[in-house]
Design a protein around this motif. Sequence first.
Motif, PDB file in Angstrom:
ATOM      1  N   HIS A  49      27.072 -20.847  36.747  1.00 15.99           N
ATOM      2  CA  HIS A  49      26.727 -19.422  36.647  1.00 15.99           C
ATOM      3  C   HIS A  49      27.563 -18.775  35.552  1.00 15.99           C
ATOM      4  O   HIS A  49      28.738 -18.479  35.754  1.00 15.99           O
ATOM      5  CB  HIS A  49      26.979 -18.743  38.005  1.00 15.99           C
ATOM      6  CG  HIS A  49      26.618 -17.290  38.066  1.00 15.99           C
ATOM      7  ND1 HIS A  49      26.346 -16.663  39.268  1.00 15.99           N
ATOM      8  CD2 HIS A  49      26.491 -16.336  37.119  1.00 15.99           C
ATOM      9  CE1 HIS A  49      26.068 -15.387  39.041  1.00 15.99           C
ATOM     10  NE2 HIS A  49      26.160 -15.162  37.745  1.00 15.99           N
TER      11      HIS A  49
ATOM     12  N   ASP B 195      30.639 -16.882  36.804  1.00 17.57           N
ATOM     13  CA  ASP B 195      30.224 -15.562  36.300  1.00 17.57           C
ATOM     14  C   ASP B 195      30.939 -15.254  34.978  1.00 17.57           C
ATOM     15  O   ASP B 195      31.197 -14.088  34.647  1.00 17.57           O
ATOM     16  CB  ASP B 195      30.499 -14.449  37.318  1.00 17.57           C
ATOM     17  CG  ASP B 195      29.270 -13.575  37.578  1.00 17.57           C
ATOM     18  OD1 ASP B 195      28.280 -13.719  36.854  1.00 17.57           O
ATOM     19  OD2 ASP B 195      29.328 -12.744  38.505  1.00 17.57           O
TER      20      ASP B 195
ATOM     21  N   LYS C 213      16.350 -16.802  38.644  1.00 17.23           N
ATOM     22  CA  LYS C 213      17.467 -16.030  39.228  1.00 17.23           C
ATOM     23  C   LYS C 213      16.921 -14.708  39.746  1.00 17.23           C
ATOM     24  O   LYS C 213      16.215 -14.004  39.019  1.00 17.23           O
ATOM     25  CB  LYS C 213      18.529 -15.773  38.143  1.00 17.23           C
ATOM     26  CG  LYS C 213      19.558 -14.672  38.465  1.00 17.23           C
ATOM     27  CD  LYS C 213      20.687 -15.196  39.311  1.00 17.23           C
ATOM     28  CE  LYS C 213      21.792 -14.165  39.552  1.00 17.23           C
ATOM     29  NZ  LYS C 213      22.510 -13.727  38.371  1.00 17.23           N
TER      30      LYS C 213
ATOM     31  N   HIS D 122      27.185 -15.961  31.913  1.00 13.26           N
ATOM     32  CA  HIS D 122      26.368 -14.994  31.171  1.00 13.26           C
ATOM     33  C   HIS D 122      26.828 -15.029  29.725  1.00 13.26           C
ATOM     34  O   HIS D 122      27.784 -14.333  29.359  1.00 13.26           O
ATOM     35  CB  HIS D 122      26.533 -13.588  31.735  1.00 13.26           C
ATOM     36  CG  HIS D 122      26.057 -13.447  33.139  1.00 13.26           C
ATOM     37  ND1 HIS D 122      24.729 -13.281  33.457  1.00 13.26           N
ATOM     38  CD2 HIS D 122      26.719 -13.492  34.318  1.00 13.26           C
ATOM     39  CE1 HIS D 122      24.593 -13.215  34.781  1.00 13.26           C
ATOM     40  NE2 HIS D 122      25.793 -13.340  35.325  1.00 13.26           N
TER      41      HIS D 122
ATOM     42  N   HIS E 225      27.551 -16.089  44.661  1.00 16.45           N
ATOM     43  CA  HIS E 225      28.582 -15.188  45.215  1.00 16.45           C
ATOM     44  C   HIS E 225      28.781 -15.417  46.710  1.00 16.45           C
ATOM     45  O   HIS E 225      29.864 -15.741  47.142  1.00 16.45           O
ATOM     46  CB  HIS E 225      28.273 -13.709  44.931  1.00 16.45           C
ATOM     47  CG  HIS E 225      27.883 -13.440  43.516  1.00 16.45           C
ATOM     48  ND1 HIS E 225      28.688 -13.772  42.468  1.00 16.45           N
ATOM     49  CD2 HIS E 225      26.750 -12.908  42.973  1.00 16.45           C
ATOM     50  CE1 HIS E 225      28.092 -13.442  41.334  1.00 16.45           C
ATOM     51  NE2 HIS E 225      26.914 -12.926  41.610  1.00 16.45           N
TER      52      HIS E 225
HETATM   53 ZN   LIG Z   1      26.282 -13.196  37.320  1.00 14.68          ZN
END
Ligand SMILES: [Zn+2]
Length: 376
Positions: free
Chosen positions: A54, A288, A158, A56, A219
């Motif tokens: 995960h 993340d 997602k 970005h 998460h």
């Molecule tokens: Zn994320």
Amino acid sequence: MLALRARRLFDGREMHHDRVVIVENGRVADVTGDAPATVDLGDATLLSGLIDCHVHLAFDAGLDVVGTLEQPGLADRMRSAARQHLAAGVTTVRDLGDRDYLALRLDLGLDGPEILSAGPPITTPKGHCWFLGGAAAGEQGVREAVRERAARGVHVIKMMVTGGEMTAGTHSHLLQYGLAELKAAADEAHAHGLPITGHAHCAEGISHALEAGFDSIEHCSFFTEDSFEVDYGLIARLAAADVVVSLTAGMAPSPVPPPPRIQQRIAGMMAAVQAFYAAGVDFVIGTDAGIGPPKPHGVLPYGAEMLVEQGYAAIDVLRASTSVAARACRVDERKGMIAPGFDADLLAVAGDPLTDITALRRPLAVYRMGRLVTAP
Ligand SMILES: [Zn+2]
């Protein structure tokens, strides 16, 4: 031909000693005990390259990641972010939210990690990360959104099951979609042969994603409006189900701390992290990376360290970062293992990560499809 010898070899499942890995045409040809080495790494551990489930790439890990999106040069910043992962030994990343499907066409080749991408995450109008362009509502709407992504060639769907911390007007403890929409999206994803993963910060969201048949849940925090409440019964359900929990572990030292609402909940999040392991939940690490200063690209080694600090066995953390992650990302026929036929995405670190997990932060060499990567 490349023949790499190291004192230790973690093949994605187990630790071995004094092996030589033969690489031909970018792939592992053999793993043997008695071949002459062309490169002797000495007292090092050679691992299958790490996989961050995960990230970005579109976020630059700065103080205003959303504002910075609007500045010119986004694709170049994403390429730079991708290279940072590779330099850290993260040879595969799964991008769970970009804009305009840019992560699918960065064309980095072996200058970056393998990039698996979701495109813009599916979210409600003005919902969490709406600014990435993935708004869709209603059962037909989310089905169309999944079909559009499948046609674009994404590797995963997602979906934002709950609100999130970085989007004003959304709330982490509240649902964004009804169960019927989640089921429609999962059904459509699976009809296209794609896994679907859900962003879920509250117990009800986690429970809905599980019930809707999502393959993984990001998460899996247990936020309430003002605090945090671990639902141990739900964790037992996750452990019994065929679902992967993507733990948002990993924070690099940063002069800028996480936002206050996250800081207040860190103790609770760590209680959940411990409970997942005690319950035997299938887990991977999804850092993340990119969402803020403590989450630079390439932060995965810090995530591994955080889990070991919370009582996870280092070998399980290494498996989660290689072979288990490859399975979750549906690339386990060629990634996540050092074995004949697998891609020669390799990471050599000084020392032994089983006795000192911080060794992952000291890459000696990274190979991408057998080619030595030099630091940027
Ligand atoms: Zn994320």
